[in-house]
Design a protein around this motif. Structure first.
Motif, mmCIF file in Angstrom:
data_model
loop_
_atom_site.group_PDB
_atom_site.id
_atom_site.type_symbol
_atom_site.label_atom_id
_atom_site.label_comp_id
_atom_site.label_asym_id
_atom_site.label_seq_id
_atom_site.Cartn_x
_atom_site.Cartn_y
_atom_site.Cartn_z
ATOM 1 N N GLN A 18 0.864 -1.181 0.000
ATOM 2 C CA GLN A 18 0.000 0.000 0.000
ATOM 3 C C GLN A 18 0.905 1.237 0.000
ATOM 4 O O GLN A 18 1.796 1.350 0.833
ATOM 5 C CB GLN A 18 -0.882 0.021 1.250
ATOM 6 N N ASP A 20 -0.592 4.551 -0.681
ATOM 7 C CA ASP A 20 -1.388 5.753 -0.446
ATOM 8 C C ASP A 20 -1.072 6.325 0.936
ATOM 9 O O ASP A 20 -0.852 5.574 1.897
ATOM 10 C CB ASP A 20 -2.878 5.435 -0.547
ATOM 11 N N TYR A 119 -6.124 9.189 -4.450
ATOM 12 C CA TYR A 119 -4.833 8.537 -4.198
ATOM 13 C C TYR A 119 -3.731 9.591 -4.164
ATOM 14 O O TYR A 119 -3.728 10.526 -4.959
ATOM 15 C CB TYR A 119 -4.525 7.504 -5.288
ATOM 16 N N HIS A 121 0.548 9.261 -3.336
ATOM 17 C CA HIS A 121 1.674 8.459 -2.862
ATOM 18 C C HIS A 121 2.253 9.089 -1.601
ATOM 19 O O HIS A 121 2.365 10.308 -1.489
ATOM 20 C CB HIS A 121 2.745 8.369 -3.956
#
Length: 200
Positions: A18, A20, A119, A121
């Motif tokens: 993951q 996000d 979303y 990063h």
């Protein structure tokens, strides 16, 4: 790794993770949870972040998580968000207590709605967080939590101490206890046991 030129990582040790920012906020909160043992933190962190079973040993997998959390740096360099007193870092922000300040700062500076963005990063989020201007809501709070008022005098010290008190982080354990006491009172129960007091 260059945040502008390179593809940002989405795997660790060959396993998809993951990336996000929301997951990594949860990761940080998990690492700061004083009610969990180091073993519980490690197991929960692996389950939270890895989309598959890590191929590396648990120790290596956790080290990889910390590397990713630090955005590929060998050490945590969030100088604007942590202050050091001796060797022990001091927390200057809290994702729960400062949620509104962080949200408002990202909206005011970048016009990003952190609640609605599908979303983002973690490394991009961190870069933007660290670049927030000093007059943003969260950076004002961080400044007053970190400023040394010991050498100030008179009215200047009084005003600075007032600001520090206003922006001070609460003890999250005290918040939990306060919620439990409020719930007990609403049920018509005696909250003395929760407060470690003897009922009179």
């Amino acid at each position: 790794m260059n945040l502008i030129l390179d593809d940002l990582p989405d795997t660790l040790d060959g396993v998809e993770i993951q990336t996000d920012f929301r997951y990594w906020i949860l990761f940080e909160q998990l690492m700061l949870d004083e009610d969990l043992s180091p073993l519980q933190k490690g197991v929960n962190a692996l389950n939270l972040i890895y989309k598959g079973t890590p191929t590396a040993t648990q120790g290596t997998a956790l080290a990889s998580l910390l590397w990713f959390f630090r955005c590929g740096k060998d050490e945590d360099r969030r100088s604007r968000r942590t202050a050091r007193s001796g060797a022990k870092p001091r927390r200057l922000y809290d994702y729960d207590q400062d949620a509104e300040r962080i949200f408002a700062s990202f909206w005011a500076v970048y016009e990003i709605d952190l609640n609605a963005v599908p979303y983002l990063h973690w490394w991009k989020f961190r870069a933007m967080f660290d670049a927030l201007p000093d007059d943003s809501a969260i950076m004002r709070a961080i400044y007053w939590r970190s400023v040394d008022t010991s050498k100030l005098k008179g009215e200047e010290k009084k005003n600075a101490d007032k600001k520090k008190k206003y922006y001070a982080l609460r003890d999250s354990r005290a918040d939990v206890q306060g919620d439990a006491v409020a719930a007990a009172l609403m049920r018509g129960e005696d909250p003395a046991a929760l407060l470690n007091l003897k009922a009179k």
